[in-house]
Design a protein around this motif. Structure first.
Motif, mmCIF file in Angstrom:
data_model
loop_
_atom_site.group_PDB
_atom_site.id
_atom_site.type_symbol
_atom_site.label_atom_id
_atom_site.label_comp_id
_atom_site.label_asym_id
_atom_site.label_seq_id
_atom_site.Cartn_x
_atom_site.Cartn_y
_atom_site.Cartn_z
ATOM 1 N N LYS A 145 0.814 -1.222 0.000
ATOM 2 C CA LYS A 145 0.000 0.000 0.000
ATOM 3 C C LYS A 145 0.843 1.266 0.000
ATOM 4 C CE LYS A 145 -4.057 -1.961 2.287
ATOM 5 N NZ LYS A 145 -4.994 -1.833 3.442
ATOM 6 N N GLY A 146 2.177 1.119 0.103
ATOM 7 C CA GLY A 146 3.048 2.291 0.104
ATOM 8 C C GLY A 146 2.799 3.182 1.300
ATOM 9 N N LYS A 147 2.867 2.625 2.500
ATOM 10 C CA LYS A 147 2.563 3.380 3.706
ATOM 11 C C LYS A 147 3.554 3.003 4.799
ATOM 12 C CE LYS A 147 -1.732 3.893 4.654
ATOM 13 N NZ LYS A 147 -3.132 3.620 5.076
ATOM 14 N N VAL A 148 4.020 4.008 5.560
ATOM 15 C CA VAL A 148 4.946 3.780 6.661
ATOM 16 C C VAL A 148 4.414 4.495 7.898
ATOM 17 C CG1 VAL A 148 6.424 5.742 6.062
ATOM 18 C CG2 VAL A 148 7.353 3.872 7.424
ATOM 19 N N GLY A 149 4.531 3.845 9.062
ATOM 20 C CA GLY A 149 4.070 4.419 10.320
ATOM 21 C C GLY A 149 5.105 4.235 11.406
ATOM 22 N N PHE A 150 5.107 5.159 12.383
ATOM 23 C CA PHE A 150 6.048 5.130 13.501
ATOM 24 C C PHE A 150 5.244 4.971 14.790
ATOM 25 C CE2 PHE A 150 7.981 7.294 10.002
ATOM 26 C CZ PHE A 150 9.284 6.840 9.984
ATOM 27 N N TYR A 151 5.652 4.016 15.645
ATOM 28 C CA TYR A 151 4.849 3.605 16.794
ATOM 29 C C TYR A 151 5.604 3.780 18.109
ATOM 30 C CZ TYR A 151 1.236 1.386 13.926
ATOM 31 O OH TYR A 151 0.200 1.152 13.050
ATOM 32 N N ASP A 152 4.824 4.086 19.153
ATOM 33 C CA ASP A 152 5.309 4.014 20.531
ATOM 34 C C ASP A 152 5.112 2.571 20.990
ATOM 35 O OD1 ASP A 152 5.800 4.084 23.222
ATOM 36 O OD2 ASP A 152 4.383 5.691 23.685
ATOM 37 N N MET A 153 6.204 1.834 21.165
ATOM 38 C CA MET A 153 6.115 0.407 21.468
ATOM 39 C C MET A 153 5.495 0.132 22.838
ATOM 40 S SD MET A 153 7.089 -2.000 19.338
ATOM 41 C CE MET A 153 7.720 -3.293 20.403
ATOM 42 N N ASP A 154 5.643 1.056 23.799
ATOM 43 C CA ASP A 154 5.103 0.820 25.133
ATOM 44 C C ASP A 154 3.591 0.694 25.104
ATOM 45 O OD1 ASP A 154 7.630 0.866 26.179
ATOM 46 O OD2 ASP A 154 7.569 2.997 26.671
ATOM 47 N N HIS A 155 2.941 1.496 24.235
ATOM 48 C CA HIS A 155 1.478 1.478 24.159
ATOM 49 C C HIS A 155 0.998 1.002 22.789
ATOM 50 C CE1 HIS A 155 2.710 4.647 27.061
ATOM 51 N NE2 HIS A 155 1.767 4.086 27.807
ATOM 52 N N MET A 156 1.921 0.642 21.901
ATOM 53 C CA MET A 156 1.610 0.237 20.526
ATOM 54 C C MET A 156 0.661 1.258 19.887
ATOM 55 S SD MET A 156 2.947 -2.035 18.661
ATOM 56 C CE MET A 156 3.561 -3.239 19.840
#
Length: 727
Positions: free
Chosen positions: A673-684
């Motif tokens: 889908k050509g999409k990138v996301g950045f996550y806070d791993m502690d709370h996903m």
């Protein structure tokens, strides 16, 4: 002599338990000695390996037949047996089914031993590398003969009908009657010198040969591996560096130890009999206590049944009462409406009143009748049922009670409730759950329960797994789902209540495994990579000072890039890492292969900030890239902050774009889908998401400036065996 034979018969029959194969549960047939020193039938080993091989080829699973050693297995074809019996080197040259022809990777021959359930590896030679347990085979044969004392062994060479054999030839591996033995072993020939014994079906070789070197005799004993070997094994084989002894010395030593241990056990016969009597008493006591516990449990359940029956009667009575009341109201209303029909009820009565000719009498009766007629007319205009048909208020909610009954177990306040350690519990490729027991007395075992939390709040059943430690790795969890975990302790048959539930959210995609690439673009003058290649640090020291000394005005230090050693060409992937709190400036994200080549070819000494690829100083080019998808996306992290890039669709105020730096940061790439996301791993939790051009191979990309460090998250793997070693 006759008495001795009877004693021997009794002794042989008493050891039947030791002569049963743990796989097929029958008497051993050509038993082989496994590396764990347990014995198993020759055919059972073949069938186990064949079954594991079939399961690998059909479903690619390594755990689909873990309980297989305990079941009766179908007989394989001779073609399969021939293939599994070949050495690994020969199998590779011929091409093993499911493997590439002439592959250099040897096929694994590991399976769980049915006796101890530990994995055993047969190595390169497979079954051919195992010793045949001739001693056990001889004892089994003696047992068979004792069990069928009246059954004679017939001659193998007689014409039908065969005669009873009188002797067996160990060299020919056949039994003969007197006449056939004279015919096939004529006097003055080599066969006349064959070794013969009494009638038997157990033919064993005179000399034990080495399975590794088939033409060499066994003449030594390896003390490290605890198995017989030949002189070639010691000279240049697998036992060249092991301590060995002569076969006669090993025979003498082991026989002395075994005789000594047997004498000790025989000397303790009275103690053993006393303990057997004690065990019999304990068994009877256990039987009585078990029946008493069952009666108490039945009593408790009958009380529950009584309460449920009482509540059931009460609820049904309330429903019946409400139903009768509503039906009575509907019946009254229906009778009133039937009275509005012509020549019946109220209308019929009114028609009769209209026939009254006396004015005073008519007025006296018509006044009240008119009021009733008006009321009936109004009810026709606005029809309303006299009662409700729904019984929604009478629906019994038993969800909480059902869950409590599902958790019904033996309870004692003497077992403390374990507590899950939320700081040490985490989820990545698998879930790692840690807990501790606050009480002084440790539990014998724990049961970890987990289940997926359905978004529709549907009650899903709990999965259970028994644990003998205080941590457990749970695998095969679905991506992008919430899971609840809880644990309870067991001490004997008594269990504690469940701990407080811990909710963890799985990553949005399968975990992508990679290491830092030490070749492509890696600048070892500015960056320091550890040996495992999962941690990189930026060297902010003399190199920067020396570079600054060469340029007197407008010096600007460029970013030092490092990428993952594996590219992505399809699918959804997720990876996580930690940025050290002391880091000055770090950029993380993804970049395409052609963009990386452009970056890594640029000069690295001093670059104008106006033209740095992703410096953030060229605001004009930054705004220009909002509308069109670009082949890279990097976010800035530094000074314990997470900086969200500018966007025309969201607030660009600094307080809205600067967030506290998460302990661990995750990156989710959906290549298709050509999409990138950045996550806070502690709370996903997703902090930032945007489109990215994935027309080329995409790589995890990182860049550092000044002091900084990046540590890749280590995949969660099982580190503890979940069975207790035999002491």
């Amino acid at each position: 002599m006759e008495g001795d034979g009877s004693d021997s018969l009794v002794t042989i029959k008493n050891i039947e338990r030791e002569l049963i194969c743990p796989a097929c549960k029958e008497l051993f047939t050509h038993p082989l000695i496994l590396p764990c020193q347990h014995s198993i039938c020759h055919k059972c080993v073949k069938e186990l390996l064949l079954m594991l091989d079939d399961s690998f080829n059909e479903v690619g699973s390594d755990n689909s037949n873990q309980s297989s050693p305990r079941i009766r297995l179908p007989s394989p074809s001779m073609d399969k047996i021939d293939r599994i019996s070949r050495p690994a080197s020969q199998r590779r040259s011929l091409g093993w089914r499911g493997w590439k022809r002439n592959s250099l990777t040897p096929r694994t021959t590991t399976f769980p031993c049915p006796g101890c359930e530990h994995d055993v590896d047969l190595g390169e030679r497979g079954i051919n590398g195992l010793f045949r347990n001739f001693t056990l085979e001889t004892i089994v044969e003696r047992y068979r003969q004792a069990a069928r004392a009246a059954t004679a062994i017939m001659c193998d060479l007689c014409k039908p009908p065969p005669q009873e054999s009188t002797k067996s030839c160990m060299d020919c591996s056949a039994s003969y009657c007197n006449e056939c033995f004279k015919i096939y072993h004529p006097w003055g020939t080599i066969k006349a010198q064959h070794e013969y014994v009494g009638p038997t079906t157990n033919f064993r070789p005179k000399i034990l040969m080495c399975p590794e070197h088939e033409t060499e005799r066994i003449n030594m004993y390896c003390e490290l591996c605890r198995r017989p070997v030949c002189h070639l094994c010691k000279l240049g084989g697998n036992h060249s560096n092991h301590r060995v002894t002569t076969m006669s010395s090993a025979y003498k030593t082991l026989k002395e130890k075994l005789s000594k241990d047997i004498d000790y056990l025989i000397g303790k016969e009275s103690q053993v009999k006393s303990q057997i009597s004690e065990l019999n008493l304990l068994m009877k006591e256990t039987e009585c206590n078990g029946e008493r516990a069952k009666e108490e449990a039945v009593t408790h359940f009958e009380k529950l049944f009584e309460v449920l029956e009482e509540r059931k009667s009460s609820v049904l009575k309330a429903i019946d009462t409400s139903k009768k009341l509503r039906l009575d109201k509907f019946q009254t209303q229906m009778e009133e409406y039937q009275g509005l029909l012509e020549n019946s009820g109220l209308v019929g009565y009114a028609q009769e009143v209209l026939k009254e000719t006396d004015q005073s009498c008519f007025v006296q009766t018509a006044k009240q009748l008119h009021l009733r007629i008006q009321k009936a007319t109004e009810s026709l205009k606005s029809f309303r049922p006299a009662a409700q048909t729904s019984f929604e208020d009478y629906v019994v909610n038993t969800s909480k009670q059902t869950e409590l009954l599902g958790e019904l177990s033996f309870f004692s306040s003497g077992v403390d409730v374990p507590e899950i350690n939320e700081e040490q519990s985490k989820i990545y490729n698998n879930a790692l759950i840690n807990w501790y027991h606050p009480g002084k007395d440790k539990a014998d075992s724990y049961v970890l329960e987990y289940r997926k939390i359905n978004r529709d709040e549907e009650m899903l059943s709990w999965n259970e797994t028994e644990v003998f430690g205080t941590s457990k790795v749970i695998s095969d969890l679905e991506s992008n789902c919430n899971y609840a975990f809880r644990v309870r302790a067991y001490k004997g048959s008594i269990c504690s209540p469940c701990s407080r539930e811990l909710i963890l959210h799985t990553p949005p995609a399968p975990v992508f495994s990679f290491l830092f690439d030490e070749k492509c673009g890696y600048n070892n003058e500015h960056l320091l990579l550890n040996l495992k290649r999962d941690r990189v640090e930026s060297r902010a020291g003399f190199n920067l000072l020396l570079a600054a000394e060469r340029i007197q005005v407008g010096y600007y230090t460029s970013l030092d890039y490092i990428i993952g050693d594996v590219g992505i060409t399809k699918g959804k992937h997720f990876w996580a890492f930690r940025v050290e709190p002391y880091s000055y400036l770090v950029k993380v994200g993804v970049a395409s292969s052609d963009k990386l080549q452009e970056w890594l070819r640029s000069p690295r000494d001093a670059v104008s900030p106006r033209y740095e690829q992703d410096s953030g100083h060229d605001s004009g080019s930054e705004d220009a890239c909002f509308d069109s998808s670009q082949p890279f996306t990097l976010v800035t992290i530094g000074m314990k902050k997470f900086f969200i890039p500018k966007s025309p669709t969201s607030s660009n105020e600094p307080e809205n774009r600067v967030l506290p730096m998460p302990t661990s940061i995750g990156v989710f790439l959906d290549y298709d889908k050509g999409k990138v996301g950045f996550y806070d791993m502690d709370h996903m939790k997703c902090l930032y998401e945007r489109q990215v051009d994935c027309s080329h191979t995409m790589y995890p990309a990182f860049a550092l400036m000044g002091s900084g460090g990046i540590q890749l998250e280590e995949p969660i793997t099982a580190k503890y065996l979940e069975y207790q070693e035999n002491m």
